[in-house]
Scaffold this motif. Structure first.
Motif, PDB file in Angstrom:
ATOM      1  N   UNK A 348      -0.549  62.582 -33.214  1.00 12.66           N
ATOM      2  CA  UNK A 348      -1.831  61.877 -33.303  1.00 12.66           C
ATOM      3  C   UNK A 348      -1.675  60.400 -32.934  1.00 12.66           C
ATOM      4  N   UNK A 349      -0.603  59.779 -33.440  1.00 10.49           N
ATOM      5  CA  UNK A 349      -0.384  58.359 -33.141  1.00 10.49           C
ATOM      6  C   UNK A 349      -0.044  58.158 -31.668  1.00 10.49           C
ATOM      7  N   UNK A 350       0.701  59.087 -31.090  1.00 10.35           N
ATOM      8  CA  UNK A 350       0.995  59.008 -29.655  1.00 10.35           C
ATOM      9  C   UNK A 350      -0.290  59.116 -28.829  1.00 10.35           C
ATOM     10  N   UNK A 351      -1.156  60.049 -29.227  1.00  6.28           N
ATOM     11  CA  UNK A 351      -2.442  60.202 -28.518  1.00  6.28           C
ATOM     12  C   UNK A 351      -3.266  58.926 -28.617  1.00  6.28           C
ATOM     13  N   UNK A 352      -3.251  58.311 -29.796  1.00  4.99           N
ATOM     14  CA  UNK A 352      -4.005  57.073 -30.001  1.00  4.99           C
ATOM     15  C   UNK A 352      -3.468  55.959 -29.100  1.00  4.99           C
ATOM     16  N   UNK A 353      -2.145  55.822 -29.036  1.00  5.06           N
ATOM     17  CA  UNK A 353      -1.548  54.786 -28.187  1.00  5.06           C
ATOM     18  C   UNK A 353      -1.858  55.043 -26.717  1.00  5.06           C
ATOM     19  N   UNK A 354      -1.851  56.306 -26.339  1.00  2.46           N
ATOM     20  CA  UNK A 354      -2.159  56.642 -24.937  1.00  2.46           C
ATOM     21  C   UNK A 354      -3.599  56.269 -24.605  1.00  2.46           C
ATOM     22  N   UNK A 355      -4.527  56.571 -25.507  1.00  4.53           N
ATOM     23  CA  UNK A 355      -5.938  56.218 -25.270  1.00  4.53           C
ATOM     24  C   UNK A 355      -6.126  54.708 -25.221  1.00  4.53           C
ATOM     25  N   UNK A 356      -5.439  54.011 -26.140  1.00  4.68           N
ATOM     26  CA  UNK A 356      -5.552  52.544 -26.171  1.00  4.68           C
ATOM     27  C   UNK A 356      -5.007  51.932 -24.886  1.00  4.68           C
ATOM     28  N   UNK A 357      -3.901  52.470 -24.394  1.00  4.95           N
ATOM     29  CA  UNK A 357      -3.305  51.942 -23.157  1.00  4.95           C
ATOM     30  C   UNK A 357      -4.234  52.169 -21.962  1.00  4.95           C
ATOM     31  N   UNK A 358      -4.837  53.356 -21.885  1.00  7.96           N
ATOM     32  CA  UNK A 358      -5.772  53.660 -20.796  1.00  7.96           C
ATOM     33  C   UNK A 358      -6.984  52.731 -20.862  1.00  7.96           C
ATOM     34  N   UNK A 359      -7.478  52.529 -22.095  1.00  7.22           N
ATOM     35  CA  UNK A 359      -8.634  51.650 -22.272  1.00  7.22           C
ATOM     36  C   UNK A 359      -8.294  50.210 -21.869  1.00  7.22           C
ATOM     37  N   UNK A 360      -7.087  49.766 -22.200  1.00  7.82           N
ATOM     38  CA  UNK A 360      -6.650  48.398 -21.879  1.00  7.82           C
ATOM     39  C   UNK A 360      -6.604  48.179 -20.373  1.00  7.82           C
ATOM     40  N   UNK A 361      -6.213  49.202 -19.636  1.00  8.23           N
ATOM     41  CA  UNK A 361      -6.149  49.092 -18.174  1.00  8.23           C
ATOM     42  C   UNK A 361      -7.541  48.972 -17.553  1.00  8.23           C
TER      43      UNK A 361
END
Length: 659
Positions: A348-361
């Motif tokens: 779950x935390x990995x998925x959250x970090x992945x979404x946050x990284x995509x959003x940041x881009x």
């Protein structure tokens, strides 16, 4: 025939301390450099008679018991390294103390110290009728300069036609043949000493069978069983009542002693016409033969370690069913659930970090909703990734430990399954293929009653016991209810975390916002898993209801509604009409929710009461929707809007005729 006892075991680093073992056996206080503790087990009533024998090339410091075993532990660094071999042997009580000591020293010098081992001897005479000795032996040879040598070396050797590097022992100390030779040498030395002292007696290291004697050996009791038997025996003596064994193998030994005494009496009387030894062999106790299946099996160190683990977890004597239950608990119990939950949390935390990284881009401000500060995003991301790696490392260690225990329990299960098959074969000559459970319960029936269960009753007897066990396990309906309720609770948790995240973002509390976002991801994954688990159960439930209601339930999708209909059917309350049954169930829940509504409003209500009330409201809502769907379906049929009839009319008009 004199009493002969000689056993051997390995003390390894993972389960033992060589210093502690030496302290206990010698009765001395020894300091352990490995853990910084002083090992002291108190003074014995009779001080042990201790000696250390060393090889010629060994340095003199090995004669210092404390330094000897501390140096051994320094040399043996691997987690599962073998620290020492312990030999336990009985000393002939017919000999004097001095003769016993000299016998032991001569035996150890010839077989151990002259062969390169340091032998640490401790003679125990706490009990007058049980003089015995503990011998701790070093496992590693010495070099000519007095330093520790290697135990093994690698050589090139052909294996299945291919040259491979294989590891071989540099000594024969671990060979089975060596152990047999030690036993023979000790028996020979006892017999020589007895002859020298004019004592007309002999011992043998061989079994009764190899000696050609028509006697049955006793089964050696485990420590706990032995202590329990002694406790019962002492109580019987105090109360002046006859002692009767209470453990299974204690009873076996009593039967063996009785049989041996009868054989001895017959041998003295030489009444071969009354009964021959051959006939006695045919009439040997089945119980004794059952015990021999286990007692005669040579357990490897791996077998012993695995059995010890299962016994510790079950806190009972290990048999097939105990091993099965322990294996199931390790494979599906709380530890496995804890591991699965941690996997889900990390994912779950990995998925959250992945979404946050995509959003940041895409847009840096978008990371706010995930609990990140756009101006400090990179640093926060690094910290979160580091934290995940630490959790993954701990999880990996936990998974490995779990897998090791699971493999050990499966090994014990296989071992106990083999024992059960052998025991069953002793009682029955059958061509029917029974399950291991069937065989186990048939064997247990004999052990409990002394009677052989008729073969035609084996499966019914086994199934009756297994059904009692299954009654304690949740049914498909109960499992479905539990999963459905879990999904409901997760939906509530998702709503709460969504609200908490929004409040945290308003107050720019990014830590709370991040934690809420992580929980949202975790709950979503858990909900997805539960929904997948629910699919198979719902199919079974729907198939059962369709036999009762035909195709009237095709439009019902709510799981709780299906469960309520199934419950009504099981209780014999069904009217065979879906809409009528739904109406009655709905009225019941409507009344319940009306009666319980103050619970939801009261401040003194527990969280469980509030959840139960809201869950009941959810069921009522689902019932109301299903009732509307049922009424709508009935209206369609009433006005000729049944899709089936419409399709039939089209076919009649030739719209769907085959060419």
């Amino acid at each position: 025939m004199g009493y002969f006892y000689f056993s051997s075991q390995i003390l390894n680093r993972s389960n033992h301390s060589a210093v502690a073992a030496a302290a206990y056996r010698s009765g001395e206080s020894l300091h352990s450099e490995r853990d910084g503790l002083t090992k002291n087990y108190g003074k014995r009533k009779v001080a042990p008679d201790c000696h250390i024998l060393k090889p010629k090339i060994a340095p003199d410091w090995v004669l210092n018991r404390e330094r000897l075993w501390n140096e051994v532990e320094k040399a043996e660094k691997q987690k599962n390294a073998q620290l020492a071999r312990e030999i336990r042997l009985a000393l002939p009580k017919e000999l004097s103390n001095e003769d016993q000591k000299q016998l032991l020293i001569d035996f150890c010098k010839e077989n151990f110290s002259d062969k390169g081992m340091v032998a640490d001897l401790s003679i125990h005479r706490d009990k007058k009728d049980n003089p015995h000795a503990h011998i701790m032996l070093t496992m590693r040879p010495f070099n000519e300069d007095g330093s520790w040598g290697n135990k093994r070396k690698k050589i090139n050797q052909e294996v299945n036609g291919v040259m491979k590097k294989v590891s071989i022992h540099l000594t024969d100390w671990n060979e089975k043949e060596t152990l047999i030779q030690w036993r023979k040498d000790y028996a020979d030395k006892i017999n020589e000493k007895l002859k020298d002292r004019g004592i007309d007696d002999k011992v043998s290291h061989e079994s009764y069978q190899k000696q050609g004697l028509d006697r049955l050996p006793n089964v050696r009791l485990e420590r706990t069983a032995y202590q329990y038997e002694m406790q019962v025996k002492n109580t019987s003596l105090r109360n002046n009542v006859p002692y009767e064994p209470v453990t299974f193998y204690g009873k076996v030994n009593a039967e063996i002693r009785q049989l041996n005494s009868e054989i001895d009496a017959l041998s003295k009387l030489k009444r071969q016409r009354i009964v021959s030894l051959a006939e006695y062999k045919e009439e040997k106790s089945i119980t004794e033969k059952l015990a021999a299946i286990r007692s005669n099996h040579n357990l490897s160190e791996s077998d012993k370690a695995s059995l010890k683990m299962v016994a510790q977890r079950s806190k009972s004597y290990v048999d097939f069913i105990v091993a099965r239950n322990v294996t199931d608990d390790i494979e599906n119990g709380n530890w496995k659930k804890k591991i699965d939950n941690e996997k889900t949390r990390i994912l779950a935390e990995k998925n959250l970090l992945h979404k946050a990284y995509k959003a940041y881009q895409i847009d840096q401000k978008q990371v706010l909703k995930y609990g990140f500060n756009p101006s400090n995003f990179t640093q926060q991301m690094k910290e979160k990734i580091s934290s995940i790696k630490l959790h993954e490392q701990k999880l990996h260690e936990d998974v490995n430990k779990h897998q090791v225990l699971l493999e050990k329990s499966k090994h014990v299960l296989n071992l106990q399954s083999n024992f059960t098959h052998q025991e069953f074969s002793l009682l029955y000559e059958s061509e029917v293929k029974y399950s291991t459970e069937d065989m186990y319960y048939a064997v247990q029936y004999f052990k409990d009653t002394g009677k052989v269960l008729p073969e035609k009753e084996i499966q019914n007897y086994s199934h009756s016991i297994e059904n009692e066990i299954l009654k304690k396990s949740p049914t498909i309906v109960e499992q479905t209810q539990n999963i459905s309720k879990s999904i409901f609770i997760l939906n509530r948790a998702i709503q709460k975390q969504t609200k908490d995240r929004l409040e945290a973002l308003k107050g720019q509390n990014f830590d709370i916002a991040y934690e809420s976002s992580r929980k949202l991801e975790q709950y979503a994954l858990q909900k997805e898993k539960h929904e997948k688990d629910l699919v198979g159960n719902v199919q079974l439930l729907r198939a059962s209801l369709q036999q009762h209601y035909s195709d009237q339930i095709e439009y019902i999708t709510d799981v709780e509604v299906l469960l309520q209909l199934h419950d009504r059917q099981e209780k014999g309350l069904s009217t065979d009409k879906v809409d009528v049954d739904l109406e009655q169930i709905y009225e019941k829940y409507k009344k319940y929710n009306s009666d319980q509504s103050p619970v939801n409003m009261s401040d003194s209500s527990t969280p469980e009461q509030k959840v139960e009330y809201q869950y009941s409201q959810s069921i009522a809502s689902g019932l109301f929707q299903a009732l509307e769907q049922a009424q709508h379906a009935n209206e369609n049929k009433k006005h000729g809007k049944d899709p089936t009839e419409k399709r039939q009319r089209r076919r009649y008009r030739g719209q769907e005729l085959d060419h």
